[in-house]
Structure formats: C-alpha cells, structure tokens
Design a protein around this motif. Structure first.
Motif, PDB file in Angstrom:
ATOM      1  N   SER A   1     -43.008 -26.117 -29.908  1.00  0.00           N
ATOM      2  CA  SER A   1     -43.539 -27.125 -29.001  1.00  0.00           C
ATOM      3  C   SER A   1     -43.097 -26.754 -27.596  1.00  0.00           C
ATOM      4  CB  SER A   1     -43.011 -28.515 -29.361  1.00  0.00           C
ATOM      5  OG  SER A   1     -43.604 -28.946 -30.571  1.00  0.00           O
ATOM      6  N   ALA A   2     -43.936 -27.036 -26.624  1.00  0.00           N
ATOM      7  CA  ALA A   2     -43.625 -26.708 -25.233  1.00  0.00           C
ATOM      8  C   ALA A   2     -44.147 -27.854 -24.372  1.00  0.00           C
ATOM      9  CB  ALA A   2     -44.292 -25.394 -24.845  1.00  0.00           C
ATOM     10  N   HIS A   3     -43.834 -27.820 -23.091  1.00  0.00           N
ATOM     11  CA  HIS A   3     -44.340 -28.867 -22.215  1.00  0.00           C
ATOM     12  C   HIS A   3     -45.866 -28.851 -22.203  1.00  0.00           C
ATOM     13  CE1 HIS A   3     -40.665 -30.423 -20.653  1.00  0.00           C
ATOM     14  NE2 HIS A   3     -40.237 -29.225 -20.302  1.00  0.00           N
ATOM     15  N   TYR A   4     -46.454 -29.992 -22.534  1.00  0.00           N
ATOM     16  CA  TYR A   4     -47.903 -30.234 -22.419  1.00  0.00           C
ATOM     17  C   TYR A   4     -48.751 -29.506 -23.459  1.00  0.00           C
ATOM     18  CZ  TYR A   4     -45.696 -31.398 -18.015  1.00  0.00           C
ATOM     19  OH  TYR A   4     -44.814 -31.875 -17.079  1.00  0.00           O
ATOM     20  N   CYS A   5     -48.120 -28.870 -24.436  1.00  0.00           N
ATOM     21  CA  CYS A   5     -48.920 -28.210 -25.476  1.00  0.00           C
ATOM     22  C   CYS A   5     -48.065 -27.850 -26.672  1.00  0.00           C
ATOM     23  CB  CYS A   5     -49.585 -26.945 -24.914  1.00  0.00           C
ATOM     24  SG  CYS A   5     -48.429 -25.594 -24.630  1.00  0.00           S
ATOM     25  N   THR A   6     -48.729 -27.359 -27.702  1.00  0.00           N
ATOM     26  CA  THR A   6     -48.059 -26.805 -28.874  1.00  0.00           C
ATOM     27  C   THR A   6     -48.486 -25.347 -28.991  1.00  0.00           C
ATOM     28  OG1 THR A   6     -48.057 -28.932 -30.018  1.00  0.00           O
ATOM     29  CG2 THR A   6     -47.881 -26.961 -31.399  1.00  0.00           C
ATOM     30  N   LEU A   7     -47.548 -24.473 -29.306  1.00  0.00           N
ATOM     31  CA  LEU A   7     -47.843 -23.046 -29.417  1.00  0.00           C
ATOM     32  C   LEU A   7     -48.100 -22.660 -30.870  1.00  0.00           C
ATOM     33  CD1 LEU A   7     -44.998 -21.779 -27.028  1.00  0.00           C
ATOM     34  CD2 LEU A   7     -47.389 -22.262 -26.455  1.00  0.00           C
TER      35      LEU A   7
ATOM     36  N   ASP B   1     -52.201 -15.348 -30.004  1.00  0.00           N
ATOM     37  CA  ASP B   1     -51.277 -16.360 -29.495  1.00  0.00           C
ATOM     38  C   ASP B   1     -52.128 -17.483 -28.937  1.00  0.00           C
ATOM     39  OD1 ASP B   1     -48.625 -15.138 -29.830  1.00  0.00           O
ATOM     40  OD2 ASP B   1     -49.456 -13.616 -28.476  1.00  0.00           O
ATOM     41  N   CYS B   2     -51.669 -18.692 -29.127  1.00  0.00           N
ATOM     42  CA  CYS B   2     -52.550 -19.822 -28.838  1.00  0.00           C
ATOM     43  C   CYS B   2     -51.746 -21.029 -28.373  1.00  0.00           C
ATOM     44  CB  CYS B   2     -53.290 -20.142 -30.155  1.00  0.00           C
ATOM     45  SG  CYS B   2     -54.479 -21.448 -30.059  1.00  0.00           S
ATOM     46  N   LYS B   3     -52.327 -21.792 -27.469  1.00  0.00           N
ATOM     47  CA  LYS B   3     -51.754 -23.115 -27.169  1.00  0.00           C
ATOM     48  C   LYS B   3     -52.825 -24.158 -27.424  1.00  0.00           C
ATOM     49  CE  LYS B   3     -52.412 -22.907 -22.103  1.00  0.00           C
ATOM     50  NZ  LYS B   3     -53.154 -24.101 -21.675  1.00  0.00           N
TER      51      LYS B   3
ATOM     52  N   VAL C   1     -50.206 -31.285 -35.520  1.00  0.00           N
ATOM     53  CA  VAL C   1     -49.130 -30.300 -35.332  1.00  0.00           C
ATOM     54  C   VAL C   1     -48.431 -30.054 -36.669  1.00  0.00           C
ATOM     55  CG1 VAL C   1     -46.906 -29.867 -34.209  1.00  0.00           C
ATOM     56  CG2 VAL C   1     -48.816 -30.814 -32.885  1.00  0.00           C
TER      57      VAL C   1
ATOM     58  N   LEU D   1     -54.159 -31.892 -28.186  1.00  0.00           N
ATOM     59  CA  LEU D   1     -55.148 -32.862 -28.680  1.00  0.00           C
ATOM     60  C   LEU D   1     -55.071 -34.132 -27.843  1.00  0.00           C
ATOM     61  CD1 LEU D   1     -57.216 -33.842 -30.817  1.00  0.00           C
ATOM     62  CD2 LEU D   1     -55.250 -34.676 -32.149  1.00  0.00           C
TER      63      LEU D   1
ATOM     64  N   LEU E   1     -48.087 -17.453 -22.640  1.00  0.00           N
ATOM     65  CA  LEU E   1     -49.423 -17.932 -22.303  1.00  0.00           C
ATOM     66  C   LEU E   1     -49.549 -18.505 -20.905  1.00  0.00           C
ATOM     67  CD1 LEU E   1     -49.945 -19.364 -25.793  1.00  0.00           C
ATOM     68  CD2 LEU E   1     -51.773 -18.118 -24.656  1.00  0.00           C
TER      69      LEU E   1
ATOM     70  N   ARG F   1     -48.885 -26.917 -16.139  1.00  0.00           N
ATOM     71  CA  ARG F   1     -48.884 -25.673 -16.923  1.00  0.00           C
ATOM     72  C   ARG F   1     -50.126 -24.902 -16.506  1.00  0.00           C
ATOM     73  NH1 ARG F   1     -47.426 -23.235 -21.731  1.00  0.00           N
ATOM     74  NH2 ARG F   1     -45.815 -24.824 -22.028  1.00  0.00           N
TER      75      ARG F   1
ATOM     76  N   ALA G   1     -49.149 -35.692 -33.706  1.00  0.00           N
ATOM     77  CA  ALA G   1     -48.123 -35.246 -34.660  1.00  0.00           C
ATOM     78  C   ALA G   1     -48.766 -34.786 -35.977  1.00  0.00           C
ATOM     79  CB  ALA G   1     -47.111 -36.363 -34.919  1.00  0.00           C
TER      80      ALA G   1
ATOM     81  N   VAL H   1     -44.990 -22.970 -16.292  1.00  0.00           N
ATOM     82  CA  VAL H   1     -44.890 -24.414 -16.081  1.00  0.00           C
ATOM     83  C   VAL H   1     -44.012 -24.674 -14.872  1.00  0.00           C
ATOM     84  CG1 VAL H   1     -44.120 -26.616 -17.069  1.00  0.00           C
ATOM     85  CG2 VAL H   1     -45.117 -24.869 -18.553  1.00  0.00           C
TER      86      VAL H   1
ATOM     87  N   TYR I   1     -43.239 -37.785 -32.543  1.00  0.00           N
ATOM     88  CA  TYR I   1     -43.364 -37.834 -31.088  1.00  0.00           C
ATOM     89  C   TYR I   1     -43.154 -39.234 -30.553  1.00  0.00           C
ATOM     90  CZ  TYR I   1     -45.342 -33.141 -31.080  1.00  0.00           C
ATOM     91  OH  TYR I   1     -45.538 -31.799 -31.213  1.00  0.00           O
TER      92      TYR I   1
ATOM     93  N   VAL J   1     -42.586 -32.583 -36.881  1.00  0.00           N
ATOM     94  CA  VAL J   1     -42.380 -33.221 -35.582  1.00  0.00           C
ATOM     95  C   VAL J   1     -42.680 -34.723 -35.680  1.00  0.00           C
ATOM     96  CG1 VAL J   1     -42.966 -31.149 -34.288  1.00  0.00           C
ATOM     97  CG2 VAL J   1     -44.781 -32.785 -34.830  1.00  0.00           C
TER      98      VAL J   1
END
Lengths: 206, 206
Positions: free
Chosen positions: A161-167, A128-130, A149, A133, B59, B26, A146, B62, B9, B7
């Motif tokens: 997509s999540a706050h402040y990052c992409t999963l 699992d990764c966040k 991603v 860029l 992960l 986060r 974009a 937030v 943005y 996506v």
C-alpha cells in the motif's frame, strides 16, 4: 455578450447513476521512445473493436460496452503495444454508472465470445501497477476498497500500500484477470464507481 | 502456512477522513523520447522540495504537505521537464483527507513563501488536460464536480465534457492557478477528495 453555458450533472445532482449497464474504459498509452506514435498506432490498429463503442481524442481512447469486451479490447491494446525493453505506461480509467451515461447502449447486445483473447492469451510479461478504486456516492467506500485490495492479496499480486494507491506486481494475464474481477464486484455492488489502473512495463527504476 | 495479512482501512471503515490538513500529489512524468530517463531525472533534480515530504517509487513520485507547496513543487517538475516539440504527459493525483493519512505532518508548519514559483512564473506553453474530481463519501458529489467544471468555464479554459472526464486547454500558468483553486475549494468543502489531472504537451494528434 452571450450567457455562459454552465454544466449541470445527473438527473437530480445526487449521483443516482445510469440505468444502463455500460462499462467503459478511457486509456492512454505512453511508450517512452522516439517512435511512440508508431507504437501506439500499430497497437490500436491490431485491436478488434467489433463489440465496443470507441472514440479517440487528443488525450486518450475510450472503449465502452459490456465489461468483458471492454476489458478484452484494452488488454489487447496493451499487449500489442508491448515491446521487450521498451518502457511504457498505460493509464486506464474503468467506470460504470456515471450519471447521464447514455451513449453506446447498442453494444450491450453483443454475445459472450471475446474478439481478442484467443490471439493474446499466451503472451506473458511482468507488469508493475498502481490501482485506486473510487466508489461514488456511498459512505462505506473504504470497505469496498479494502475488499478489492484483499482480493489482490489472495491472488498473490499485492505489492504494497502507498499514498493514494495500492501497488500490484503481476504477469499481464493475472493482472487483467484481476481487473475483470474488480469490475464484476463493483458492477454488482456499486451504482457508480471509477477504477483507476496505471500499468508500467520495463521501468529502468529498480 | 502463515496467515495472510489483510488490510483494513480507516478508523471505522466509514471514510471519516484524516484530521491532518495534509494535501498530497502522486505524479508520473512520461516524456515520449528515447532519453526519457534523463528528462525525468533532470526535472526532478531542479525542484526545490524543502517544504514538501517526498517519496519516489517505481511508478511515481509523491509530494505531501501544505497545498500551496505541493502545487508549487509539482508545477516546477512539469515546467522543468518541458522541452519544445517533445510529447510528454504528466498524470497527477491530488488528494486530501485519506483515512489513516498520518505521515508528513512535520511539513505543515512551513511558511507561505513558495520555493519554486519565482523561477517558473514567466514560463508559458499550452497544455491539453483532462480532469476528474472524486469527492468521497458524499451523496451530492455530482454538484461538487459541476462546481469545479463551471469554474473552468468561467476562466475560459474549459474545452468540453467527455466520457469519464472534463477536457481543459490552457497556458501552463492558468492551468496550475486553476488546480490551486480546485484544491482550495475541495479542501474547504470536502472531508476526502481525489482530483485526477492528466496534462499533455506537444501531442502530434490534432
């Protein structure tokens, strides 16, 4: 009283970027177990660092050189630290083009042969990764974000997509292949970028 | 075959930033011990989150809202997770102005009284830290970075510059006070920024 030594950055403070094609990665392993030190030291000792500049401080290790060899060494460290059932994270900051970046140029003449890949190419486990860029000094940074991603979406490793990052969710081999693609894209299209990657394995959180 | 959902943005792809004054963080705790899950869950349960929007995924967690309350909640989580002798890191990404950032606005009307500070203001322990500021969409980003590094020098918590980050060494109270100053400066002077902070306690590395 001595005058304070303040910092100034860059040749002109405008983020003009280095002229040297040095890619680097600062990373920290966090194996969540009582013998974390053994896990880290064992993994680090198994990495062939012949083609990267390296330095370790209290918080992290830095590898620098050609992008392919930096990625190869970081991947090897992560794979060698992996233990079935052990929850572990690796925070990795890949970057190129930092103004004033002058060390490590002697490793730029290394050839294309990867030192570590032959030993780790057949090892598989889910990660699992966040990711985040940060293209520096450009107004169209969201379009570059974009782009990378959407490449993850194309590869089928995008997990939201999540706050402040992409999963992301991927096999370790696919993940590092993607990291290589991102560094290649950014190295070609941006003068200075930072690519933050935090990987997690064996999390007990469903 | 269904078309891929790509996506896009921002309102215009130019990084124009949100109009809402939402600050977020986060963060991920990594206690390096066998009972890491208990340490994390115990710390999280002790944080008063009445004045922040919150979400936890696989992960990280937030918190979002007014900067003072986000900082108060993150500090509380870190302090409550601290154990003498236990090596632990916290990776925290503070940010404001991300394009398209629209959740969590209902917490912006919270008053100035901090929920957690009274319980943690007298707790002291040393922290090693690395920071990196990413001012987005502006060409003079290095001067903003120099500004916040020089503020750390003024406070006597600067421990050196390194590849891809700046090192700090400070008591936990001084460190979070500095984090507050950085968020205040960036919130006033930048439309969109990301401030990465990785804290480490009780590292066995000298």
């Amino acid at each position: 009283m001595p005058e304070k030594q303040y910092v100034t950055y860059g040749c002109c403070g405008c983020g003009c970027g280095t002229e040297l094609p040095i890619t680097g990665c600062r990373f920290s392993l966090a194996p969540m177990c009582d013998d974390f030190a053994d896990v880290i030291l064992d993994a680090v000792s198994k990495v062939d660092t012949a083609k990267v500049w390296k330095q370790t401080d209290k918080l992290s290790t830095v590898y620098r050189g050609r992008a392919c060899h930096v990625e190869d060494a970081v991947k090897a460290c992560f794979v060698h630290a992996y233990r079935g059932g052990l929850h572990m994270t690796m925070e990795a900051t890949f970057s190129k083009g930092c103004p004033g970046d002058i060390d490590g140029d002697s490793f730029l003449t290394a050839d294309d042969t990867l030192c570590n890949e032959p030993k780790i190419a057949d090892i598989h486990f889910p990660v699992d990764c966040k990711i985040a860029l940060y293209p520096m000094g450009v107004s169209d940074y969201m379009s570059h974000i974009a782009h990378i991603v959407n490449h993850a979406i194309d590869l089928g490793i995008y997990a939201g997509s999540a706050h402040y990052c992409t999963l992301l969710s991927a096999d370790v081999q696919a993940l590092f292949s993607y990291i290589g693609k991102v560094n290649a894209y950014c190295g070609e299209n941006l003068r200075h970028y930072v690519f933050e990657v935090t990987m997690s394995v064996n999390s007990p959180t469903k």
